[in-house]
Scaffold this motif. Structure first.
Motif, mmCIF file in Angstrom:
data_model
loop_
_atom_site.group_PDB
_atom_site.id
_atom_site.type_symbol
_atom_site.label_atom_id
_atom_site.label_comp_id
_atom_site.label_asym_id
_atom_site.label_seq_id
_atom_site.Cartn_x
_atom_site.Cartn_y
_atom_site.Cartn_z
ATOM 1 N N TYR A 1 -2.852 -18.992 6.801
ATOM 2 C CA TYR A 1 -2.358 -19.866 5.744
ATOM 3 C C TYR A 1 -1.837 -21.173 6.345
ATOM 4 N N LEU A 2 -1.159 -21.080 7.468
ATOM 5 C CA LEU A 2 -0.654 -22.268 8.150
ATOM 6 C C LEU A 2 -1.810 -23.165 8.583
ATOM 7 N N ALA A 3 -2.850 -22.566 9.136
ATOM 8 C CA ALA A 3 -4.029 -23.336 9.559
ATOM 9 C C ALA A 3 -4.682 -24.015 8.357
ATOM 10 N N GLY A 4 -4.846 -23.274 7.267
ATOM 11 C CA GLY A 4 -5.458 -23.838 6.059
ATOM 12 C C GLY A 4 -4.643 -24.976 5.475
ATOM 13 N N LEU A 5 -3.328 -24.786 5.400
ATOM 14 C CA LEU A 5 -2.456 -25.837 4.876
ATOM 15 C C LEU A 5 -2.496 -27.062 5.782
ATOM 16 N N SER A 6 -2.475 -26.859 7.089
ATOM 17 C CA SER A 6 -2.497 -27.965 8.042
ATOM 18 C C SER A 6 -3.784 -28.776 7.915
ATOM 19 N N PHE A 7 -4.897 -28.090 7.746
ATOM 20 C CA PHE A 7 -6.193 -28.766 7.595
ATOM 21 C C PHE A 7 -6.242 -29.563 6.297
ATOM 22 N N THR A 8 -5.938 -28.909 5.183
ATOM 23 C CA THR A 8 -6.074 -29.572 3.877
ATOM 24 C C THR A 8 -5.078 -30.700 3.692
ATOM 25 N N GLU A 9 -3.889 -30.588 4.274
ATOM 26 C CA GLU A 9 -2.899 -31.663 4.143
ATOM 27 C C GLU A 9 -3.398 -32.942 4.788
ATOM 28 N N VAL B 1 -6.377 -34.023 4.712
ATOM 29 C CA VAL B 1 -7.495 -34.577 3.949
ATOM 30 C C VAL B 1 -7.077 -34.887 2.509
ATOM 31 N N ILE B 2 -6.503 -33.883 1.795
ATOM 32 C CA ILE B 2 -6.239 -34.100 0.368
ATOM 33 C C ILE B 2 -4.922 -33.543 -0.147
ATOM 34 N N PHE B 3 -4.397 -32.502 0.449
ATOM 35 C CA PHE B 3 -3.270 -31.762 -0.133
ATOM 36 C C PHE B 3 -1.954 -32.484 0.112
ATOM 37 N N PRO B 4 -1.058 -32.544 -0.897
ATOM 38 C CA PRO B 4 0.166 -33.344 -0.741
ATOM 39 C C PRO B 4 1.326 -32.673 -0.011
ATOM 40 N N ILE B 5 1.284 -31.367 0.208
ATOM 41 C CA ILE B 5 2.430 -30.675 0.801
ATOM 42 C C ILE B 5 2.256 -30.600 2.319
ATOM 43 N N PRO C 1 2.572 -29.435 6.252
ATOM 44 C CA PRO C 1 2.618 -28.106 6.850
ATOM 45 C C PRO C 1 3.987 -27.727 7.412
ATOM 46 N N ASP C 2 4.876 -28.702 7.541
ATOM 47 C CA ASP C 2 6.229 -28.416 8.041
ATOM 48 C C ASP C 2 6.932 -27.361 7.181
ATOM 49 N N VAL C 3 6.591 -27.311 5.878
ATOM 50 C CA VAL C 3 7.253 -26.356 4.985
ATOM 51 C C VAL C 3 6.878 -24.917 5.318
ATOM 52 N N MET C 4 5.765 -24.718 6.010
ATOM 53 C CA MET C 4 5.413 -23.377 6.502
ATOM 54 C C MET C 4 5.785 -23.205 7.961
ATOM 55 N N LEU C 5 5.581 -24.263 8.738
ATOM 56 C CA LEU C 5 5.849 -24.185 10.169
ATOM 57 C C LEU C 5 7.314 -23.853 10.448
ATOM 58 N N ALA C 6 8.233 -24.533 9.773
ATOM 59 C CA ALA C 6 9.666 -24.330 10.038
ATOM 60 C C ALA C 6 10.105 -22.889 9.770
ATOM 61 N N PRO C 7 9.829 -22.313 8.584
ATOM 62 C CA PRO C 7 10.260 -20.924 8.392
ATOM 63 C C PRO C 7 9.552 -19.926 9.306
ATOM 64 N N ILE D 1 4.948 -40.359 6.234
ATOM 65 C CA ILE D 1 3.956 -41.151 5.489
ATOM 66 C C ILE D 1 2.736 -40.253 5.286
ATOM 67 N N PRO D 2 2.095 -40.295 4.099
ATOM 68 C CA PRO D 2 0.919 -39.427 3.877
ATOM 69 C C PRO D 2 -0.209 -39.705 4.877
ATOM 70 N N TYR D 3 -0.353 -38.812 5.819
ATOM 71 C CA TYR D 3 -1.323 -38.941 6.910
ATOM 72 C C TYR D 3 -2.754 -39.039 6.371
ATOM 73 N N LYS D 4 -3.040 -38.327 5.282
ATOM 74 C CA LYS D 4 -4.391 -38.285 4.728
ATOM 75 C C LYS D 4 -4.918 -39.670 4.365
ATOM 76 N N LEU D 5 -4.041 -40.565 3.906
ATOM 77 C CA LEU D 5 -4.469 -41.931 3.574
ATOM 78 C C LEU D 5 -4.989 -42.651 4.814
#
Length: 192
Positions: free
Chosen positions: A23-31, A33-37, A39-45, A120-124
């Motif tokens: 899930y962390l890998a998927g969130l990191s990848f999509t963030e 490119v397109i996803f607004p959240i 990955p720090d919100v998963m990495l930290a916990p 800053i939104p990296y995806k942009l």
């Protein structure tokens, strides 16, 4: 009302899930490119719940974020007009994207590093780098350094803070959560 404390406890529990790394890998990848959240919100916990794995989690986050950034780069390079531009127009973000393009003109590769490290939104900037025809190797290096610096910093803070930080965060998470909601409401009122 202790809703954020409950959510914090759940996040720590989910961080130990057997598929948490996927899930962390998927969130990191999509963030990237397109996803607004972020990955720090998963990495930290995850780093808090399993400190011995903190550096592994930081590597997963960094590498998959970099892969997502490369995907964003090629979206901007090859598919800007048929795919990205309609999405930018649909979301009404033409001014924001024009500003990103100007930053590339003014700061070059440094803007990729800053976007990789900062909130800053990296995806942009991944899509913008491809659109602006930035050299690929400097893009990858700046992305890697910026993303790795950020994610290893987060993992390191959680690792070194350990159980004391985990308990301190649990004690103040409701105040932080409600404060964030209040700040968001105020910003919405100010900018609407």
């Amino acid at each position: 009302m202790r809703i954020f404390q409950w959510m914090y406890d759940k996040a720590l529990l989910w961080a130990k899930h057997r598929h948490a790394e996927r899930y962390l890998a998927g969130l990191s990848f999509t963030e990237s490119v397109i996803f607004p959240i972020p990955p720090d919100v998963m990495l930290a916990p995850m780093a808090l719940a399993r400190p011995a794995m903190a550096w592994r989690f930081a590597w997963i986050t960094t590498l998959f974020s970099l892969f997502g950034g490369i995907c964003g780069y090629f979206l901007g390079l090859w598919l800007f007009e048929p795919v990205v531009l309609p999405a930018v127009e649909y979301l009404g973000k033409q001014e924001t994207f024009a500003k990103v393009q100007q930053w590339f003109t003014d700061y070059g590769v440094w803007v990729v590093f800053i976007a990789g490290f900062s909130p800053i939104p990296y995806k942009l900037f991944t899509v913008g780098a491809g659109l602006m025809g930035m050299a690929f190797v400097p893009f990858v290096i700046a992305s890697f350094v910026g993303r790795a610096s950020r994610f290893f910093l987060v993992a390191g803070l959680m690792y070194w803070g350990g159980e004391k930080m985990q308990q301190k965060l649990r004690d103040i998470v409701d105040a932080l959560g409600w404060g964030t909601v209040a700040l968001g409401a105020v910003l919405y009122l100010v900018y609407s």
